[in-house]
Write a protein that holds these residues in place. Structure first.
Motif, PDB file in Angstrom:
ATOM      1  N   UNK A  75      -1.538  -9.144  10.094  1.00 19.23           N
ATOM      2  CA  UNK A  75      -0.458  -9.031   9.124  1.00 19.23           C
ATOM      3  C   UNK A  75       0.644  -8.119   9.647  1.00 19.23           C
ATOM      4  N   UNK A  76       1.828  -8.265   9.071  1.00 20.28           N
ATOM      5  CA  UNK A  76       2.928  -7.335   9.337  1.00 20.28           C
ATOM      6  C   UNK A  76       2.904  -6.265   8.256  1.00 20.28           C
ATOM      7  N   UNK A  77       2.900  -5.004   8.667  1.00 19.99           N
ATOM      8  CA  UNK A  77       2.929  -3.888   7.716  1.00 19.99           C
ATOM      9  C   UNK A  77       4.214  -3.105   7.968  1.00 19.99           C
ATOM     10  N   UNK A  78       5.120  -3.168   6.989  1.00 15.46           N
ATOM     11  CA  UNK A  78       6.493  -2.702   7.145  1.00 15.46           C
ATOM     12  C   UNK A  78       6.841  -1.761   5.989  1.00 15.46           C
ATOM     13  N   UNK A  79       7.596  -0.671   6.241  1.00 10.72           N
ATOM     14  CA  UNK A  79       8.057   0.147   5.119  1.00 10.72           C
ATOM     15  C   UNK A  79       8.717  -0.734   4.049  1.00 10.72           C
ATOM     16  N   UNK A  80       8.336  -0.528   2.799  1.00 11.06           N
ATOM     17  CA  UNK A  80       8.789  -1.422   1.739  1.00 11.06           C
ATOM     18  C   UNK A  80      10.309  -1.463   1.631  1.00 11.06           C
ATOM     19  N   UNK A 138       0.859  -1.185   0.000  1.00  9.33           N
ATOM     20  CA  UNK A 138       0.000   0.000   0.000  1.00  9.33           C
ATOM     21  C   UNK A 138       0.895   1.234   0.000  1.00  9.33           C
ATOM     22  N   UNK A 139       0.363   2.353  -0.471  1.00  2.87           N
ATOM     23  CA  UNK A 139       1.108   3.610  -0.482  1.00  2.87           C
ATOM     24  C   UNK A 139       0.360   4.652   0.341  1.00  2.87           C
ATOM     25  N   UNK A 140       1.065   5.284   1.278  1.00  2.64           N
ATOM     26  CA  UNK A 140       0.466   6.367   2.065  1.00  2.64           C
ATOM     27  C   UNK A 140       0.367   7.621   1.197  1.00  2.64           C
ATOM     28  N   UNK A 141      -0.812   8.202   1.118  1.00  5.87           N
ATOM     29  CA  UNK A 141      -1.045   9.324   0.212  1.00  5.87           C
ATOM     30  C   UNK A 141      -0.220  10.561   0.558  1.00  5.87           C
ATOM     31  N   UNK A 189       2.420  -5.286   2.979  1.00  4.75           N
ATOM     32  CA  UNK A 189       1.370  -5.863   3.828  1.00  4.75           C
ATOM     33  C   UNK A 189       1.538  -7.372   3.714  1.00  4.75           C
ATOM     34  N   UNK A 190       2.235  -7.953   4.679  1.00  3.75           N
ATOM     35  CA  UNK A 190       2.735  -9.331   4.561  1.00  3.75           C
ATOM     36  C   UNK A 190       2.117 -10.219   5.637  1.00  3.75           C
ATOM     37  N   UNK A 191       1.320 -11.201   5.224  1.00  5.76           N
ATOM     38  CA  UNK A 191       0.698 -12.127   6.177  1.00  5.76           C
ATOM     39  C   UNK A 191       1.370 -13.492   6.185  1.00  5.76           C
ATOM     40  N   UNK A 192       2.468 -13.633   5.457  1.00  3.89           N
ATOM     41  CA  UNK A 192       3.152 -14.925   5.311  1.00  3.89           C
ATOM     42  C   UNK A 192       3.885 -15.354   6.582  1.00  3.89           C
ATOM     43  N   UNK A 193       4.322 -14.405   7.393  1.00 11.09           N
ATOM     44  CA  UNK A 193       5.141 -14.713   8.564  1.00 11.09           C
ATOM     45  C   UNK A 193       4.338 -15.210   9.757  1.00 11.09           C
TER      46      UNK A 193
END
Length: 203
Positions: free
Chosen positions: A185-190, A163-166, A174-178
């Motif tokens: 989910x884990x949401x981490x700066x790309x 996702x991109x912050x406007x 937005x990673x739910x694999x871990x």
């Protein structure tokens, strides 16, 4: 993943590291796997590695409202919206996994079986969810960006929705694999994610 799916990932890695590939448009990404534009009452949920197993899902209005409840009413800030989104992704997975028979899915890829999801399955499912909430205007501070990759010939490729912050133009994975099925989910700066980020408890 299917073996030819794995082969395709290795070709991608060898032709140019996955981490250097451009972000894939959401519609194009799901179309590659035969998925159609989703709606809460008609979408496909992927499992069994590389979306080998496709389950048609139709959520009731009550189920959908429960899934998106953290996002209702406005988060107030971009950071709080990411927190609410992380919980909502977990809600989505928990509810849908019961229908798809994947509640036993464990963190990371593991051995291939119909209950297990790899990072392609997770990215597809998260993208489907993000497309649905975007269509309903539930994100006040972010837009769905697409699917990003990392890794390459000497590092196992990994993929995640973004996702991109406007306001800041910053992109987040937005990673739910871990995590096990149904966890947030884990949401981490790309940029951090592409540099090889793993959760502190990752083994």
């Amino acid at each position: 993943m299917r073996w030819f799916g794995l082969y395709g990932v290795f070709l991608l890695a060898l032709s140019g590291c996955a981490g250097n590939q451009p972000v894939i448009n959401p519609g194009s990404f799901i179309a590659q796997y035969g998925l159609t534009p989703p709606a809460p009452d008609a979408f496909i949920y992927c499992s069994d590695h590389d979306c080998l197993n496709k389950t048609s899902i139709s959520l009731s209005g009550r189920e959908w409202q429960g899934i998106i409840s953290p996002l209702k009413g406005g988060a107030g800030t971009a950071a709080k919206e990411r927190e609410a989104l992380a919980v909502s992704v977990g809600n989505f997975e928990r509810v849908v996994a019961k229908r798809a028979g994947t509640s036993a899915d464990r963190a990371r890829t593991g051995m291939r079986n119909s209950q297990q999801l790899d990072c392609i399955d997770e990215s597809l499912n998260t993208t489907v969810f993000l497309m649905m909430i975007s269509a309903e205007g539930l994100l006040d501070f972010h837009d769905l960006e697409g699917t990003a990759g990392r890794g390459g010939a000497f590092d196992w490729p990994h993929f995640s929705s973004t996702i991109r912050e406007r306001k800041t133009d910053m992109t987040y994975a937005v990673d739910s694999w871990f995590r096990d099925s149904g966890q947030r989910a884990d949401i981490i700066p790309l940029s951090q994610w592409k540099a090889g980020w793993n959760p502190p408890d990752f083994k």
